[in-house]
Design an enzyme around this catalytic site. Structure first.
Site, PDB file in Angstrom:
ATOM      1  N   PHE A   1       0.825  -1.224   0.000  1.00 35.47           N
ATOM      2  CA  PHE A   1       0.000   0.000   0.000  1.00 35.47           C
ATOM      3  C   PHE A   1       0.861   1.277   0.000  1.00 35.47           C
ATOM      4  O   PHE A   1       0.817   2.069  -0.952  1.00 35.47           O
ATOM      5  CB  PHE A   1      -0.940  -0.062   1.211  1.00 35.47           C
TER       6      PHE A   1
ATOM      7  N   ALA B   1       7.105  -5.128   5.280  1.00 32.46           N
ATOM      8  CA  ALA B   1       6.748  -5.592   6.625  1.00 32.46           C
ATOM      9  C   ALA B   1       5.474  -6.409   6.531  1.00 32.46           C
ATOM     10  O   ALA B   1       4.720  -6.305   5.560  1.00 32.46           O
ATOM     11  CB  ALA B   1       6.517  -4.403   7.560  1.00 32.46           C
TER      12      ALA B   1
ATOM     13  N   GLU C   1       2.628   2.909  16.442  1.00 32.47           N
ATOM     14  CA  GLU C   1       2.169   1.862  17.373  1.00 32.47           C
ATOM     15  C   GLU C   1       3.258   1.409  18.340  1.00 32.47           C
ATOM     16  O   GLU C   1       2.951   0.806  19.368  1.00 32.47           O
ATOM     17  CB  GLU C   1       1.657   0.644  16.593  1.00 32.47           C
TER      18      GLU C   1
ATOM     19  N   SER D   1       7.250  -6.257  17.018  1.00 37.97           N
ATOM     20  CA  SER D   1       8.226  -6.589  15.974  1.00 37.97           C
ATOM     21  C   SER D   1       8.722  -5.325  15.271  1.00 37.97           C
ATOM     22  O   SER D   1       9.886  -5.234  14.877  1.00 37.97           O
ATOM     23  CB  SER D   1       7.641  -7.591  14.964  1.00 37.97           C
ATOM     24  N   LYS D   2       7.859  -4.321  15.126  1.00 39.86           N
ATOM     25  CA  LYS D   2       8.308  -3.050  14.537  1.00 39.86           C
ATOM     26  C   LYS D   2       9.249  -2.324  15.512  1.00 39.86           C
ATOM     27  O   LYS D   2      10.250  -1.729  15.098  1.00 39.86           O
ATOM     28  CB  LYS D   2       7.105  -2.150  14.203  1.00 39.86           C
TER      29      LYS D   2
ATOM     30  N   ASN E   1      -1.788   6.230  11.193  1.00 38.20           N
ATOM     31  CA  ASN E   1      -2.573   5.409  10.260  1.00 38.20           C
ATOM     32  C   ASN E   1      -2.712   6.080   8.896  1.00 38.20           C
ATOM     33  O   ASN E   1      -3.297   7.160   8.791  1.00 38.20           O
ATOM     34  CB  ASN E   1      -3.978   5.180  10.816  1.00 38.20           C
TER      35      ASN E   1
ATOM     36  N   PRO F   1      -8.182  -8.255  20.785  1.00 37.13           N
ATOM     37  CA  PRO F   1      -7.444  -8.436  22.047  1.00 37.13           C
ATOM     38  C   PRO F   1      -6.349  -7.385  22.184  1.00 37.13           C
ATOM     39  O   PRO F   1      -5.609  -7.131  21.235  1.00 37.13           O
ATOM     40  CB  PRO F   1      -6.829  -9.835  21.915  1.00 37.13           C
TER      41      PRO F   1
END
Ligand code: NAD
Ligand code: DAU
Length: 360
Positions: free
Chosen positions: A10, A87, A140, A167-168, A193, A297
């Site tokens: 994207f 990613a 995030e 992980s980022k 975002n 979650p």
């Protein structure tokens, strides 16, 4: 030339478009691009096909964790910069299966850094000084804000809450370490975002547009009051171009849209836009399709970016308001059914079944 990892996704795909349009608007000869992309479910060569067809962009299908392949691309094409978008990017997928996120976001970034370090260290002095490794990261990594908290700044401590954001965060730390330990000339941007054309329809905005057009439920997680800071993707791409040109080595820059909006308000805005542009056959409003479903979650409550550093040091600010950006986005999805058909692959349908079956 530039090496773009994840350039069939994207934001990477939008960046390829932006890069060539920017050069053309400045009357400059466009610098070619090599895209290195594994072409996972989220990678779609059709997104950048017009540039592949002209030969200005070249696509190499490879995993960033495949060091031989990365080395080969670097030594063959000799980029002056690597812009690292590749990613696994979807939080819900990371909850159902974190393994790919560790592989690509951490091991893959490590492999890319190692190969970039070797390549850079062997460049002649002038090229070495000009080389850049630009890492694309996310807000995030800073965790979740309460309503009364100030927005994330570059000094907000890391507190990732999902396997994706962890992980980022890990990849950000590796990039930072390669600057401090080896002097690799890195830049990092942490953005909010994104939304806009070519957005894969697993994410909130394209999912809501496409579900509405098919008269399907619009699944809002939890109470719908989570807040995101929406950034039009082309504004993000311009920020990356400017940080690449003017960013200080080793620094991080937060990129936000200055558009904090509750999820339910994003969804009702889309519904009302569609009521005007593509009214339903029976005349009922699209909002009647909104369905509250089981929450994600560990769902982060609020993200917000303080973009003052990039505004002050680089001179960037977003051109689009949410109203103008969402108008462009909805119209793009209405007008580009051929692209939408290309992403309606088996993998995408399987994902929808798996993610939403247990929520209703
Ligand atoms: P995306 O999921 O749409 O695209 C990711 C691309 O990376 C795909 O083309 C995919 O094929 C490719 N890829 C995945 N694994 C790979 C691997 N191992 N080797 C090579 N290529 C691989 O993601 P996006 O939304 O375009 O995000 C791009 C970057 O921006 C990511 O690093 C993401 O963390 C970051 N980011 C995204 C957002 C957002 O709102 N979308 C916001 C902040 C940061
Ligand atoms: O903040 C930057 C991040 O934004 C990026 O790092 C991620 O790669 C990108 O995917 C995005 O993460 P989010 O989890 O915020 O985006 P998503 O579109 O998945 O969800 C946006 C909000 O909408 C979130 O609060 C969850 C909610 N949501 C999402 C989906 C898919 C719903 O309510 N219903 C849905 O069906």
């Amino acid at each position: 030339m530039l090496l773009i990892t994840g350039g069939a996704g994207f934001i990477g795909g939008n960046f390829v478009h932006h890069w060539f349009e920017r050069a053309s608007s400045q009357g400059a000869v466009p610098e070619p691009i090599v895209v290195l992309d594994k072409l996972t479910y989220a990678g779609n060569p059709y997104t950048i096909s017009e540039h592949l067809n002209t030969g200005r962009a070249t696509l190499i299908q490879a995993d960033i964790a495949d060091r031989d392949a990365v080395r080969d691309v670097l030594t063959t094409h000799r980029p002056r910069a690597v812009i690292h978008f590749a990613a696994e990017s979807h939080v819900d997928r990371s909850i159902l299966g974190p393994g790919e996120f560790i592989h690509t976001n951490m091991v893959g970034t490590f492999s890319l850094l190692e190969e970039a370090r070797t390549y850079w260290s062997e460049l002649p002095e002038g090229e070495k000084a000009a080389f850049r490794f630009h890492h694309i990261s996310t807000d995030e990594v800073f965790g979740s804000l309460e309503d009364s908290d100030p927005p994330f700044s570059e000094t907000t401590p890391y507190a990732p809450n999902s396997p994706y954001s962890a992980s980022k965060a890990g990849s950000d730390h590796l990039v930072r370490a390669y600057f401090h330990t080896y002097g690799l000339p890195v830049l990092t941007t942490n953005c909010s975002n994104n939304y806009g054309p070519y957005h894969f329809p697993e994410k909130l905005i394209p999912l809501m547009i496409l579900n509405a057009l098919e008269d399907k439920p619009l699944p809002v997680y939890g109470d719908g009051l989570n807040i995101r800071d929406w950034l039009y993707v082309r504004d993000h791409c311009e920020a990356i171009c400017q940080v690449l040109e003017k960013g200080r080595l080793g620094e991080t820059y937060n990129v936000g849209g200055i558009n904090e909006i509750r999820n339910i308000d994003v969804v009702t805005t889309i519904c009302r836009k569609l009521d005007t542009l593509r009214p339903r056959a029976d005349g009922t409003p699209y909002e009647s399709l909104i369905t509250y479903v089981k929450d994600r979650p560990g769902h982060d409550r609020r993200y917000a970016i303080d973009p003052s550093k990039i505004q002050r040091e680089i001179g960037w600010q977003p051109a689009e308001s949410f109203e103008s950006g969402i108008d462009k986005t909805v119209r793009w999805f209405l007008d580009n059914t051929a692209w939408i058909d290309t992403v309606r692959s088996g993998a995408y349908r399987d994902w929808l079944d798996q993610n939403y079956a247990e929520r209703t």
